[in-house]
Design a protein around this motif. Structure first.
Motif, PDB file in Angstrom:
ATOM      1  N   ALA A 374      -5.061  21.912  45.729  1.00 50.03           N
ATOM      2  CA  ALA A 374      -6.091  22.941  45.567  1.00 50.03           C
ATOM      3  C   ALA A 374      -7.245  22.669  46.519  1.00 50.03           C
ATOM      4  N   GLY A 375      -7.643  23.708  47.249  1.00 50.64           N
ATOM      5  CA  GLY A 375      -8.743  23.577  48.197  1.00 50.64           C
ATOM      6  C   GLY A 375      -8.319  23.234  49.606  1.00 50.64           C
ATOM      7  N   ALA A 376      -6.999  23.073  49.835  1.00 50.74           N
ATOM      8  CA  ALA A 376      -6.521  22.682  51.164  1.00 50.74           C
ATOM      9  C   ALA A 376      -5.767  23.797  51.878  1.00 50.74           C
ATOM     10  N   ALA A 377      -5.727  24.999  51.286  1.00 53.48           N
ATOM     11  CA  ALA A 377      -4.955  26.093  51.887  1.00 53.48           C
ATOM     12  C   ALA A 377      -5.579  26.556  53.198  1.00 53.48           C
ATOM     13  N   GLY A 378      -4.735  27.101  54.072  1.00 55.94           N
ATOM     14  CA  GLY A 378      -5.230  27.636  55.334  1.00 55.94           C
ATOM     15  C   GLY A 378      -4.096  28.030  56.243  1.00 55.94           C
ATOM     16  N   THR A 379      -4.424  28.709  57.325  1.00 53.93           N
ATOM     17  CA  THR A 379      -3.415  29.141  58.298  1.00 53.93           C
ATOM     18  C   THR A 379      -3.569  28.468  59.651  1.00 53.93           C
ATOM     19  N   VAL A 380      -4.777  27.960  59.965  1.00 52.75           N
ATOM     20  CA  VAL A 380      -5.033  27.289  61.236  1.00 52.75           C
ATOM     21  C   VAL A 380      -5.744  25.989  60.900  1.00 52.75           C
ATOM     22  N   GLN A 381      -5.043  24.872  61.040  1.00 52.61           N
ATOM     23  CA  GLN A 381      -5.546  23.610  60.506  1.00 52.61           C
ATOM     24  C   GLN A 381      -5.189  22.437  61.407  1.00 52.61           C
ATOM     25  N   ARG A 382      -6.027  21.418  61.321  1.00 55.13           N
ATOM     26  CA  ARG A 382      -5.661  20.083  61.777  1.00 55.13           C
ATOM     27  C   ARG A 382      -5.538  19.203  60.539  1.00 55.13           C
ATOM     28  N   ILE A 383      -4.395  18.532  60.406  1.00 47.60           N
ATOM     29  CA  ILE A 383      -4.137  17.677  59.258  1.00 47.60           C
ATOM     30  C   ILE A 383      -3.934  16.252  59.768  1.00 47.60           C
ATOM     31  N   LEU A 399       3.917  22.740  54.601  1.00 43.44           N
ATOM     32  CA  LEU A 399       2.899  23.513  55.307  1.00 43.44           C
ATOM     33  C   LEU A 399       3.169  25.004  55.148  1.00 43.44           C
ATOM     34  N   ARG A 400       2.097  25.787  55.143  1.00 36.23           N
ATOM     35  CA  ARG A 400       2.193  27.253  55.061  1.00 36.23           C
ATOM     36  C   ARG A 400       3.146  27.655  53.926  1.00 36.23           C
ATOM     37  N   GLY A 401       2.902  27.107  52.727  1.00 38.33           N
ATOM     38  CA  GLY A 401       3.769  27.368  51.595  1.00 38.33           C
ATOM     39  C   GLY A 401       3.302  28.523  50.741  1.00 38.33           C
ATOM     40  N   ASP A 402       4.229  29.020  49.890  1.00 41.30           N
ATOM     41  CA  ASP A 402       3.881  30.110  48.978  1.00 41.30           C
ATOM     42  C   ASP A 402       4.429  29.865  47.572  1.00 41.30           C
ATOM     43  N   GLY A 403       4.726  28.613  47.256  1.00 41.52           N
ATOM     44  CA  GLY A 403       5.277  28.287  45.958  1.00 41.52           C
ATOM     45  C   GLY A 403       6.785  28.197  45.951  1.00 41.52           C
ATOM     46  N   ALA A 404       7.431  28.940  46.847  1.00 38.06           N
ATOM     47  CA  ALA A 404       8.889  28.902  46.932  1.00 38.06           C
ATOM     48  C   ALA A 404       9.363  28.443  48.304  1.00 38.06           C
ATOM     49  N   LEU A 474       8.264  26.258  66.320  1.00 38.53           N
ATOM     50  CA  LEU A 474       7.785  27.574  65.930  1.00 38.53           C
ATOM     51  C   LEU A 474       8.113  27.839  64.470  1.00 38.53           C
ATOM     52  N   ILE A 475       7.224  28.550  63.787  1.00 44.02           N
ATOM     53  CA  ILE A 475       7.485  29.034  62.427  1.00 44.02           C
ATOM     54  C   ILE A 475       6.887  30.435  62.309  1.00 44.02           C
ATOM     55  N   PHE A 476       7.416  31.232  61.380  1.00 42.00           N
ATOM     56  CA  PHE A 476       6.936  32.599  61.210  1.00 42.00           C
ATOM     57  C   PHE A 476       6.754  32.897  59.716  1.00 42.00           C
ATOM     58  N   PRO A 477       5.722  32.270  59.104  1.00 45.78           N
ATOM     59  CA  PRO A 477       5.506  32.440  57.658  1.00 45.78           C
ATOM     60  C   PRO A 477       4.837  33.768  57.328  1.00 45.78           C
ATOM     61  N   ALA A 478       4.929  34.159  56.060  1.00 47.37           N
ATOM     62  CA  ALA A 478       4.217  35.341  55.584  1.00 47.37           C
ATOM     63  C   ALA A 478       2.714  35.093  55.651  1.00 47.37           C
ATOM     64  N   GLU A 479       1.964  36.174  55.749  1.00 49.16           N
ATOM     65  CA  GLU A 479       0.512  36.052  55.886  1.00 49.16           C
ATOM     66  C   GLU A 479      -0.107  35.352  54.689  1.00 49.16           C
ATOM     67  N   ASN A 480       0.460  35.550  53.506  1.00 48.62           N
ATOM     68  CA  ASN A 480      -0.109  34.928  52.306  1.00 48.62           C
ATOM     69  C   ASN A 480       0.485  33.561  52.010  1.00 48.62           C
ATOM     70  N   SER A 481       1.294  33.017  52.915  1.00 53.66           N
ATOM     71  CA  SER A 481       1.812  31.655  52.757  1.00 53.66           C
ATOM     72  C   SER A 481       0.801  30.694  53.372  1.00 53.66           C
ATOM     73  N   THR A 482      -0.103  30.208  52.566  1.00 51.82           N
ATOM     74  CA  THR A 482      -1.218  29.399  53.069  1.00 51.82           C
ATOM     75  C   THR A 482      -1.340  28.048  52.375  1.00 51.82           C
ATOM     76  N   ASP A 483      -0.529  27.792  51.347  1.00 53.02           N
ATOM     77  CA  ASP A 483      -0.690  26.560  50.570  1.00 53.02           C
ATOM     78  C   ASP A 483      -0.289  25.329  51.371  1.00 53.02           C
ATOM     79  N   LEU A 484      -0.941  24.214  51.047  1.00 58.37           N
ATOM     80  CA  LEU A 484      -0.546  22.903  51.529  1.00 58.37           C
ATOM     81  C   LEU A 484      -0.174  22.056  50.313  1.00 58.37           C
ATOM     82  N   SER A 485       1.009  21.461  50.353  1.00 58.51           N
ATOM     83  CA  SER A 485       1.493  20.650  49.240  1.00 58.51           C
ATOM     84  C   SER A 485       1.937  19.290  49.742  1.00 58.51           C
ATOM     85  N   VAL A 486       2.011  18.343  48.822  1.00 63.72           N
ATOM     86  CA  VAL A 486       2.677  17.077  49.078  1.00 63.72           C
ATOM     87  C   VAL A 486       3.953  17.057  48.247  1.00 63.72           C
TER      88      VAL A 486
END
Length: 504
Positions: A374-383, A399-404, A474-486
Motif C-alpha cells: 500500500a502506497g507504492a503503486a505507480g506507472t513510472v518508477q525507480r525501484i 510490477l504493474r499489477g492488478d491483483g491477478a 517490453l510490457i503492455f499492462p492495462a492503465e489501471n495495473s499500477t500495484d507493486l507487490s512482493v
C-alpha cells in the motif's frame, strides 16, 4: 501510416514512455550517430518517416541535455530513389581532415550504410557513404562521391568510426560487419574518404544469427587509467540468450590494426547451453543494436540500445508510434571473480524527476504468497531493492499489477537465476513470441540481491548487483495495473531495503 479510431489512439497513448525516447508518430529502430556536441546529446536513429513499421529507412533525430528529456527534430538524412539510409555513426572532424568544413569550424561527418535500391548504379549492394553537417548536426548534405567504401557485398554495413591515437599513429578507424559471415571488418583512413583494410575479427562466440551494429572502445580496468583494455560489441539477430535479438561483447586488446579477444569462449563446446558462457550486453528480450556516444563528457562511455526484438518488432501495440529506445547507460570494465566484465549503470539526472516522497520499507519478511504494498503503486518508477534469501525457492517483486496479473521480477537462489516473467504482464497476444519467462545468471552477495528497476509505461529495465547483470523487457499492462507487490514461493525471504521513487 495507420489510421486510428479514437479508442485505439487512447489505448496506444497509455504506453507512450515517460523516461525513454520514442518518435512522435513513426517507426524507429537502431540508434545511429550518437554524439555529444556543443553541450547537447544527439540521438539519430533508423526511422521510417512515412509509417510505423520498418521501411523507407532514413535517419531520425532527437536531442537532449540530460539524457532523459528528448526533443524530436525533422528527419536528418533522407532515403531517396537510389538508397535507403542504414545504420552508422558520426564523428566531429575537428581538424577538417575530410575537407567538408569551412573556415576554422570542423564539420560533423556521418558515416552510414547506403543500401542501394533496384535500378540504382550499385543495385543489390551495401556500401559506406558520407554526409556532413556545418550547423551542429541539424541539417546534412550527402557527399557527392558516395559511396566511399564498397566490398561488392550485399551485407556490408553498420560502420562505427572512431579516432585512434596510439603507438601505430593517429587516424580514423572504421569497424563494420559482413553480417552473414559473422565478421567484424576494420579499415583505416586519414580523411574519412579513402579507406584501406586493417583486419577482420570473427566468427566467435554467438553466431546463431547475423552480426550487426559493432562498436569498439577503450575502458580503464577497475578505474585505473594505466590499465586499459578494449571492448568490441556486436549485436546478432536471432541467437540471443533468451531468443531473438541481442548484443554480445568481447574484451581484449587493439593495437591500431587488429582486435585480439581475450574473452572468446574456446572450451566446453559440448555444453548444450554454451550461450550462457558468452558475455551479453543484456539478458532481456528487448535490447538490440546498442552503440555508444562519441565525445561524451568526462570520457564517459555512454550507450543506448533499441528496446525491441525483431521477432515481434512490427507488431507491438504502440500505434501510431512504434518502438522506444533504452535508457542511456554508463559502461565500466570491472574485475569480477577474476574475469573482466562490463558493468552498466543508468545514466541521467534522476533527482530532477523525483515526484512525491519515496515509499520505503526495511527488514520485512515476505511470506509464502503475494503482498500488495500500500502506497507504492505507480506507472513510472525507480525501484531500489535489496532482497535476502530465506527458505523460499523464488522471491521478488510484481510490477504493474492488478491483483491477478503483473510482471514478475525475481530470484531463484538455488538455480542462481534472475528472471523476468511477462507471461501475464498485460497485452501479450499480439505475437506468439512475446509471452516469455526470461532468465539471467546472478550470484548472491552475502545471501543478498540488489536490484535497481526502472518501470515505464511500456517497459522494465533491471540493473542487478550494481549493474553486473541487466535485463530489458517490453510490457503492455492495462492503465489501471499500477500495484507493486512482493512475493515468495515455497517459503520466506526478506526485504532488506526497498525504496520506490515516483518519476515525473
Amino acid at each position: 501510416m495507420e489510421t486510428l479510431t479514437a479508442n485505439a489512439a487512447a489505448t496506444a497513448d497509455i504506453y507512450r514512455p515517460a523516461l525513454h525516447y520514442a518518435a512522435r508518430n513513426t517507426w524507429l529502430n537502431d540508434p545511429n550517430g550518437l554524439i555529444f556536441h556543443e553541450g547537447v546529446y544527439h540521438l539519430y536513429y533508423q526511422n521510417n518517416p512515412l509509417g510505423n513499421v520498418w521501411g523507407n529507412m532514413s535517419w531520425g533525430h532527437a536531442t537532449s541535455t540530460d539524457l532523459l528529456t528528448w526533443t524530436e527534430h525533422p528527419v536528418a538524412i533522407h532515403c531517396d530513389e537510389n538508397e535507403d539510409i542504414f545504420s552508422g555513426s558520426i564523428v566531429h572532424d575537428r581538424d577538417n581532415t575530410s575537407g567538408f568544413g569551412t573556415g576554422s569550424a570542423g564539420p560533423l561527418v556521418a558515416i552510414y550504410t547506403s543500401a542501394f535500391k533496384p535500378g540504382s548504379r550499385h543495385e543489390g549492394i551495401q556500401a559506406q557513404s558520407l554526409a556532413y553537417s556545418l550547423d551542429g548536426g541539424y541539417t546534412w548534405t550527402k557527399h557527392a562521391n558516395n559511396p566511399v567504401l564498397t566490398r561488392g557485398s550485399a551485407n556490408f554495413r553498420d560502420p562505427k568510426v572512431i579516432k585512434y591515437d596510439g603507438g601505430a599513429g593517429s587516424y580514423w578507424v572504421m569497424v563494420a560487419v559482413e553480417a552473414r559471415d559473422f565478421k567484424v571488418v576494420l579499415y583505416k583512413s586519414d580523411d574519412l574518404k579513402n579507406w584501406e583494410p586493417l583486419s577482420d575479427f570473427g566468427p566467435a562466440n554467438a553466431t546463431g544469427g547475423i552480426w550487426e551494429c559493432p562498436d569498439l572502445f577503450p575502458l580503464p580496468v577497475d578505474g585505473d587509467p594505466d590499465n586499459v583494455k578494449w571492448v568490441l560489441t556486436v549485436n546478432l539477430n536471432p541467437g540471443g540468450p533468451n531468443r531473438g535479438s541481442a548484443g554480445q561483447y568481447f574484451v581484449g586488446d587493439f593495437d591500431g590494426t587488429s582486435f585480439i579477444s581475450t574473452s572468446t569462449v574456446t572450451t566446453g563446446l559440448n555444453n548444450p547451453d554454451l550461450s550462457r558462457e558468452y558475455q551479453w550486453l543484456d539478458w532481456g528480450r528487448d535490447y538490440y543494436a546498442a552503440v555508444s556516444f562519441s565525445d561524451a563528457p568526462d570520457n564517459r562511455r555512454l550507450m543506448i540500445g533499441w528496446m525491441n526484438n525483431w521477432e515481434y518488432a512490427n507488431h507491438i501495440p504502440t500505434t501510431p508510434w512504434r518502438s522506444p529506445m533504452s535508457l542511456a547507460r554508463e559502461m565500466s570494465l570491472q574485475t569480477i571473480e577474476g574475469s573482466l566484465s562490463l558493468v552498466q549503470r543508468p545514466a541521467g539526472y534522476w533527482t530532477a524527476l523525483a515526484g512525491q516522497e519515496p515509499f520505503s520499507l526495511a527488514d520485512t519478511t515476505i511470506n509464502d504468497g503475494e503482498q500488495v504494498l500500500a502506497g507504492a503503486a505507480g506507472t513510472v518508477q525507480r525501484i531500489d531493492v535489496t532482497l535476502t534469501s530465506g527458505t523460499a525457492e523464488e522471491f521478488g517483486l510484481i510490477l504493474r499489477g492488478d491483483g491477478a496479473n503483473g510482471t514478475r521480477v525475481g530470484i531463484r537462489p538455488d538455480e542462481g537465476k534472475l528472471f523476468v516473467d511477462r507471461r501475464e504482464s498485460g497485452q501479450t497476444g499480439f505475437h506468439k513470441a512475446f509471452p516469455s519467462l526470461d532468465t539471467a545468471p546472478i550470484r548472491a552477495t552475502s545471501g543478498s540481491y540488489s536490484l535497481t528497476i526502472f518501470v515505464d509505461r511500456c517497459s522494465v529495465e533491471v540493473f542487478a548487483q550494481g549493474g553486473q547483470v541487466t535485463m530489458t523487457e517490453l510490457i503492455f499492462p492495462a492503465e489501471n495495473s499500477t500495484d507493486l507487490s512482493v512475493f515468495a514461493v515455497g517459503g520466506t525471504a526478506t526485504v532488506t531495503s526497498l525504496q520506490v521513487t515516483q518519476l515525473a
